[in-house]
Design a protein around this motif. Structure first.
Motif, PDB file in Angstrom:
ATOM      1  N   LEU A 248       0.841  -1.195   0.000  1.00 27.73           N
ATOM      2  CA  LEU A 248       0.000   0.000   0.000  1.00 27.73           C
ATOM      3  C   LEU A 248       0.875   1.243   0.000  1.00 27.73           C
ATOM      4  CD1 LEU A 248      -2.709   1.487   0.329  1.00 27.73           C
ATOM      5  CD2 LEU A 248      -2.582   1.002   2.787  1.00 27.73           C
TER       6      LEU A 248
ATOM      7  N   VAL B 282      -1.699  -1.477  -4.150  1.00 29.19           N
ATOM      8  CA  VAL B 282      -2.720  -0.427  -4.063  1.00 29.19           C
ATOM      9  C   VAL B 282      -2.040   0.919  -3.839  1.00 29.19           C
ATOM     10  CG1 VAL B 282      -4.696   0.430  -2.724  1.00 29.19           C
ATOM     11  CG2 VAL B 282      -4.461  -2.026  -3.147  1.00 29.19           C
TER      12      VAL B 282
ATOM     13  N   ALA C 154      -3.014   4.909  -2.670  1.00 33.82           N
ATOM     14  CA  ALA C 154      -4.051   5.730  -2.041  1.00 33.82           C
ATOM     15  C   ALA C 154      -3.583   7.180  -2.028  1.00 33.82           C
ATOM     16  CB  ALA C 154      -4.342   5.254  -0.621  1.00 33.82           C
TER      17      ALA C 154
ATOM     18  N   GLU D 116     -12.483   4.107  -4.499  1.00 34.83           N
ATOM     19  CA  GLU D 116     -11.699   3.412  -5.516  1.00 34.83           C
ATOM     20  C   GLU D 116     -12.019   3.988  -6.884  1.00 34.83           C
ATOM     21  OE1 GLU D 116     -10.247  -0.994  -7.010  1.00 34.83           O
ATOM     22  OE2 GLU D 116     -12.029  -0.865  -5.735  1.00 34.83           O
TER      23      GLU D 116
ATOM     24  N   PRO E 124      -7.267   0.988 -13.332  1.00 29.89           N
ATOM     25  CA  PRO E 124      -5.976   0.766 -12.653  1.00 29.89           C
ATOM     26  C   PRO E 124      -5.015   1.925 -12.917  1.00 29.89           C
ATOM     27  CG  PRO E 124      -6.636  -1.173 -13.922  1.00 29.89           C
ATOM     28  CD  PRO E 124      -7.556  -0.053 -14.314  1.00 29.89           C
TER      29      PRO E 124
ATOM     30  N   SER F  13      -1.662  -0.816 -10.682  1.00 28.82           N
ATOM     31  CA  SER F  13      -2.084  -0.888  -9.274  1.00 28.82           C
ATOM     32  C   SER F  13      -3.543  -0.460  -9.143  1.00 28.82           C
ATOM     33  CB  SER F  13      -1.223   0.037  -8.401  1.00 28.82           C
ATOM     34  OG  SER F  13       0.143  -0.306  -8.479  1.00 28.82           O
ATOM     35  N   ARG F  14      -4.242  -0.998  -8.141  1.00 28.71           N
ATOM     36  CA  ARG F  14      -5.559  -0.477  -7.814  1.00 28.71           C
ATOM     37  C   ARG F  14      -5.372   0.905  -7.190  1.00 28.71           C
ATOM     38  NH1 ARG F  14      -8.968  -5.052  -4.722  1.00 28.71           N
ATOM     39  NH2 ARG F  14     -10.648  -3.521  -5.034  1.00 28.71           N
TER      40      ARG F  14
ATOM     41  N   TRP G 148      -7.074   4.244  -5.084  1.00 33.13           N
ATOM     42  CA  TRP G 148      -8.087   4.917  -4.268  1.00 33.13           C
ATOM     43  C   TRP G 148      -7.730   6.393  -4.166  1.00 33.13           C
ATOM     44  CZ3 TRP G 148      -8.485  -0.198  -3.732  1.00 33.13           C
ATOM     45  CH2 TRP G 148      -9.680  -0.735  -3.227  1.00 33.13           C
TER      46      TRP G 148
ATOM     47  N   PRO H 208      -8.613   0.841   1.203  1.00 35.97           N
ATOM     48  CA  PRO H 208      -7.456   0.433   0.409  1.00 35.97           C
ATOM     49  C   PRO H 208      -6.524  -0.506   1.154  1.00 35.97           C
ATOM     50  CG  PRO H 208      -7.277   2.755   1.039  1.00 35.97           C
ATOM     51  CD  PRO H 208      -8.654   2.319   1.385  1.00 35.97           C
TER      52      PRO H 208
ATOM     53  N   ALA I 122      -7.931  -3.925   0.741  1.00 31.26           N
ATOM     54  CA  ALA I 122      -7.703  -4.381  -0.625  1.00 31.26           C
ATOM     55  C   ALA I 122      -6.252  -4.787  -0.857  1.00 31.26           C
ATOM     56  CB  ALA I 122      -8.093  -3.290  -1.622  1.00 31.26           C
ATOM     57  N   ALA I 123      -5.335  -4.127  -0.149  1.00 37.23           N
ATOM     58  CA  ALA I 123      -3.911  -4.428  -0.286  1.00 37.23           C
ATOM     59  C   ALA I 123      -3.457  -5.600   0.564  1.00 37.23           C
ATOM     60  CB  ALA I 123      -3.091  -3.185   0.089  1.00 37.23           C
TER      61      ALA I 123
END
Length: 198
Positions: A36, A133, A135, A155, A159, A163-164, A166, A190, A193-194
């Motif tokens: 993260l 992730v 953020a 979110e 991507p 990476s995802r 937020w 986040p 999610a991570a």
């Protein structure tokens, strides 16, 4: 984490002497995974003085991380984070960087160009560090950096360099409508999610 009180007083002149200083990214090393990556807008003067992200005593970042379960003990960075505290973040797969590297008294001193250039630097950092992730803490700065005027907190649909992504509320004390409770809830998403928290 450290339980010993540390001195944390700076005069206005001392803080001003850190204007435009750079604070290095805090990233895991030695094969540690980056789960993260938190992204601030830019370092404040207190952060530059202590070389510690989100260090101002009025900032709610670390209290929110603790309340969310993202860190396991209280971190008081106002006099500078200890090596033990930095290692704790790294071991949990947490990194911290900024959109813009230079320190200012307030984020609104940054130009739109600086934010756009910072967005490109962040893309390069994410490509290199490969967090699960990202953020970004600050919706207005995110919109300016990436030209996404309609973006909302939460979110993002696409991507970000693999990476995802937020966008979460800024923890600055100037962001008065947020509390430690609301920040903790926003940061937990986040982090979950991570894989930092369950």
């Amino acid at each position: 984490m450290s339980t010993t009180p540390r001195p944390r007083r700076f005069t206005r002149a001392e803080l001003e002497s850190f204007r435009d200083a750079v604070v290095p990214d805090l990233l895991p090393g030695g094969g540690q995974a980056l789960r993260l990556l938190f992204v601030g807008i830019n370092p404040g003067l207190w952060t530059a003085a202590t070389q510690t992200h989100f260090a101002h005593p009025g900032n709610r970042f670390y209290p929110a991380l603790l309340q969310a379960g993202i860190v396991q003990g209280r971190i008081d960075p106002a006099a500078g984070m200890t090596d033990e505290e930095r290692d704790h973040l790294r071991e949990r797969g947490i990194g911290i960087t900024n959109l813009v590297r230079r320190a200012t008294a307030r984020a609104d001193e940054l130009t739109a160009r600086e934010l756009r250039e910072g967005g490109e630097r962040l893309r390069a950092t994410v490509r290199d560090a490969r967090p699960a992730v990202v953020a970004v803490a600050g919706i207005t700065a995110y919109r300016s950096a990436f030209g996404v005027r309609g973006a909302v907190v939460g979110e993002q649909p696409d991507p970000f360099e693999g990476s995802r992504l937020w966008v979460v509320p800024n923890p600055s004390g100037l962001n008065a409508h947020e509390t430690v409770d609301s920040l903790a809830q926003a940061y937990a998403e986040p982090a979950r999610a991570a894989g930092v928290i369950g």
